[in-house]
Design a protein around this motif. Structure first.
Motif, PDB file in Angstrom:
ATOM      1  N   UNK A 271     -67.838 -21.201 -32.242  1.00 33.43           N
ATOM      2  CA  UNK A 271     -67.626 -21.681 -30.874  1.00 33.43           C
ATOM      3  C   UNK A 271     -67.458 -23.196 -30.856  1.00 33.43           C
ATOM      4  N   UNK A 272     -68.311 -23.886 -31.611  1.00 32.18           N
ATOM      5  CA  UNK A 272     -68.281 -25.349 -31.600  1.00 32.18           C
ATOM      6  C   UNK A 272     -66.987 -25.902 -32.167  1.00 32.18           C
ATOM      7  N   UNK A 273     -66.379 -25.193 -33.109  1.00 33.64           N
ATOM      8  CA  UNK A 273     -65.174 -25.691 -33.775  1.00 33.64           C
ATOM      9  C   UNK A 273     -63.908 -24.978 -33.303  1.00 33.64           C
ATOM     10  N   UNK A 274     -64.023 -24.123 -32.299  1.00 31.26           N
ATOM     11  CA  UNK A 274     -62.852 -23.421 -31.779  1.00 31.26           C
ATOM     12  C   UNK A 274     -61.796 -24.449 -31.360  1.00 31.26           C
ATOM     13  N   UNK A 275     -60.530 -24.250 -31.732  1.00 32.51           N
ATOM     14  CA  UNK A 275     -59.520 -25.296 -31.467  1.00 32.51           C
ATOM     15  C   UNK A 275     -59.326 -25.614 -29.989  1.00 32.51           C
ATOM     16  N   UNK A 276     -59.423 -24.616 -29.131  1.00 30.99           N
ATOM     17  CA  UNK A 276     -59.294 -24.858 -27.700  1.00 30.99           C
ATOM     18  C   UNK A 276     -60.634 -25.158 -27.068  1.00 30.99           C
ATOM     19  N   UNK A 277     -60.628 -25.310 -25.750  1.00 29.36           N
ATOM     20  CA  UNK A 277     -61.872 -25.560 -25.025  1.00 29.36           C
ATOM     21  C   UNK A 277     -62.668 -24.269 -24.900  1.00 29.36           C
ATOM     22  N   UNK A 278     -63.986 -24.379 -24.956  1.00 32.78           N
ATOM     23  CA  UNK A 278     -64.863 -23.234 -24.780  1.00 32.78           C
ATOM     24  C   UNK A 278     -65.759 -23.482 -23.571  1.00 32.78           C
ATOM     25  N   UNK A 279     -65.953 -22.443 -22.769  1.00 29.89           N
ATOM     26  CA  UNK A 279     -66.732 -22.548 -21.540  1.00 29.89           C
ATOM     27  C   UNK A 279     -67.751 -21.423 -21.514  1.00 29.89           C
ATOM     28  N   UNK A 280     -69.026 -21.772 -21.338  1.00 28.89           N
ATOM     29  CA  UNK A 280     -70.062 -20.762 -21.153  1.00 28.89           C
ATOM     30  C   UNK A 280     -70.254 -20.535 -19.664  1.00 28.89           C
ATOM     31  N   UNK A 281     -70.036 -19.301 -19.212  1.00 29.52           N
ATOM     32  CA  UNK A 281     -70.306 -18.910 -17.831  1.00 29.52           C
ATOM     33  C   UNK A 281     -71.686 -18.276 -17.818  1.00 29.52           C
ATOM     34  N   UNK A 282     -72.687 -19.077 -17.487  1.00 32.88           N
ATOM     35  CA  UNK A 282     -74.088 -18.669 -17.648  1.00 32.88           C
ATOM     36  C   UNK A 282     -74.537 -17.935 -16.384  1.00 32.88           C
ATOM     37  N   UNK A 283     -74.567 -16.625 -16.474  1.00 36.11           N
ATOM     38  CA  UNK A 283     -74.799 -15.774 -15.307  1.00 36.11           C
ATOM     39  C   UNK A 283     -76.142 -15.080 -15.378  1.00 36.11           C
ATOM     40  N   UNK A 284     -77.219 -15.856 -15.464  1.00 30.22           N
ATOM     41  CA  UNK A 284     -78.544 -15.253 -15.524  1.00 30.22           C
ATOM     42  C   UNK A 284     -79.357 -15.843 -16.655  1.00 30.22           C
ATOM     43  N   UNK A 285     -80.189 -15.012 -17.299  1.00 33.18           N
ATOM     44  CA  UNK A 285     -81.062 -15.502 -18.356  1.00 33.18           C
ATOM     45  C   UNK A 285     -80.251 -15.944 -19.578  1.00 33.18           C
ATOM     46  N   UNK A 286     -80.601 -17.123 -20.100  1.00 28.88           N
ATOM     47  CA  UNK A 286     -80.021 -17.615 -21.350  1.00 28.88           C
ATOM     48  C   UNK A 286     -81.163 -18.192 -22.166  1.00 28.88           C
ATOM     49  N   UNK A 287     -81.831 -17.334 -22.902  1.00 28.52           N
ATOM     50  CA  UNK A 287     -83.008 -17.728 -23.659  1.00 28.52           C
ATOM     51  C   UNK A 287     -82.716 -17.686 -25.152  1.00 28.52           C
ATOM     52  N   UNK A 288     -83.429 -18.511 -25.908  1.00 28.72           N
ATOM     53  CA  UNK A 288     -83.338 -18.460 -27.357  1.00 28.72           C
ATOM     54  C   UNK A 288     -81.913 -18.560 -27.855  1.00 28.72           C
ATOM     55  N   UNK A 289     -81.488 -17.526 -28.568  1.00 29.20           N
ATOM     56  CA  UNK A 289     -80.133 -17.518 -29.101  1.00 29.20           C
ATOM     57  C   UNK A 289     -79.065 -17.566 -28.030  1.00 29.20           C
ATOM     58  N   UNK A 290     -79.384 -17.087 -26.833  1.00 30.27           N
ATOM     59  CA  UNK A 290     -78.429 -17.192 -25.734  1.00 30.27           C
ATOM     60  C   UNK A 290     -78.209 -18.622 -25.309  1.00 30.27           C
TER      61      UNK A 290
END
Length: 257
Positions: free
Chosen positions: A92-111
């Protein structure tokens, strides 16, 4: 790509990767991580200009890693598990295009770690974000010890990692963890607007901008990520890890020595 737990959908040049385990709050197991890795590779091969990451259902983005799976891992097995998570986050960090996280609720730990590996984050009002691994007797193992301080600063990162502190959406925005917060029902539309804007930008210039910004953070980050992987795996088999994960599975408070 064919997976029970991950969907990859397209809208023009925008690809959306959805983790689809709502019954488990989209927790990440081996199969799901491997499917995420394959979906990211497919989006890259198909020249997606923007990649969105989100979770299925109304309750969770990604509620973390699969604790039942991790509970009895040996140090060697934990090394492989940590390496797989790093592989996905780094993709994800090195993906050539832009990356967007749509955080729709719990995002814990690995999330949380998958969200902070993305370039941009948009959260719903009900989102709650945190690195909660400390209560399992371990530390973040997929990049948070290196990426989180760069987003929120040293003090907030230490509080999140040392105390397992969880941030509601507005606090996450104030701390710089997410870029914007929108009503739950507006998240899909707002992310679509943002990704349309991103996809309309010149692809080569956007990629050059992403790579140039990444240079600012490089330095010793590679060494730091390697250290984190080793430290994460070394905690498996310790009394704290066994008790922390057993307590989680048994739905009780841990009793650390």
């Amino acid at each position: 790509m064919d997976s029970e737990y991950v969907e990859l959908d397209w809208d023009g040049d925008v690809a959306t990767l959805t983790v689809d385990r709502p019954e488990a709050l989209n927790a990440l197991n081996v199969e799901t991580l491997e499917a995420m890795r394959d979906a990211i590779a497919e989006a890259q091969a198909e020249d997606a200009r923007v990649l969105v990451v989100t979770g299925a259902g109304d309750d969770a983005f990604i509620a973390g890693a699969d604790i039942k799976y991790m509970q009895d891992l040996s140090t060697e097995e934990a090394q492989a598990w940590g390496a797989l998570g790093h592989e996905v986050a780094n993709a994800l960090a090195t993906f050539p295009g832009a990356t967007v996280a749509a955080v729709n609720g719990f995002a814990f730990g690995g999330g949380c770690e998958m969200a902070i590996a993305c370039d941009l984050r948009v959260a719903s009002e009900s989102a709650i974000i945190g690195n909660t691994e400390i209560d399992l007797g371990i530390i973040p193992g997929w990049g948070a010890t290196q990426r989180l301080p760069k987003l929120v600063g040293d003090e907030t990162a230490r509080r999140m990692i040392y105390l397992g502190q969880r941030l509601d959406a507005d606090t996450a925005r104030e701390e710089g963890l997410v870029g914007e917060v929108v009503p739950d029902d507006d998240l899909t539309d707002r992310v679509a607007e943002l990704t349309d804007d991103l996809a309309a930008k010149p692809a080569f210039a956007l990629q050059a901008a992403k790579q140039s910004i990444a240079q600012h953070y490089q330095g010793s980050q590679t060494a730091g990520l390697d250290y984190e992987k080793r430290a994460f795996a070394s905690l498996f088999g310790t009394p704290d890890q066994r008790e922390g994960m057993a307590a989680f599975v048994d739905d009780r408070e841990p009793e650390f020595e």
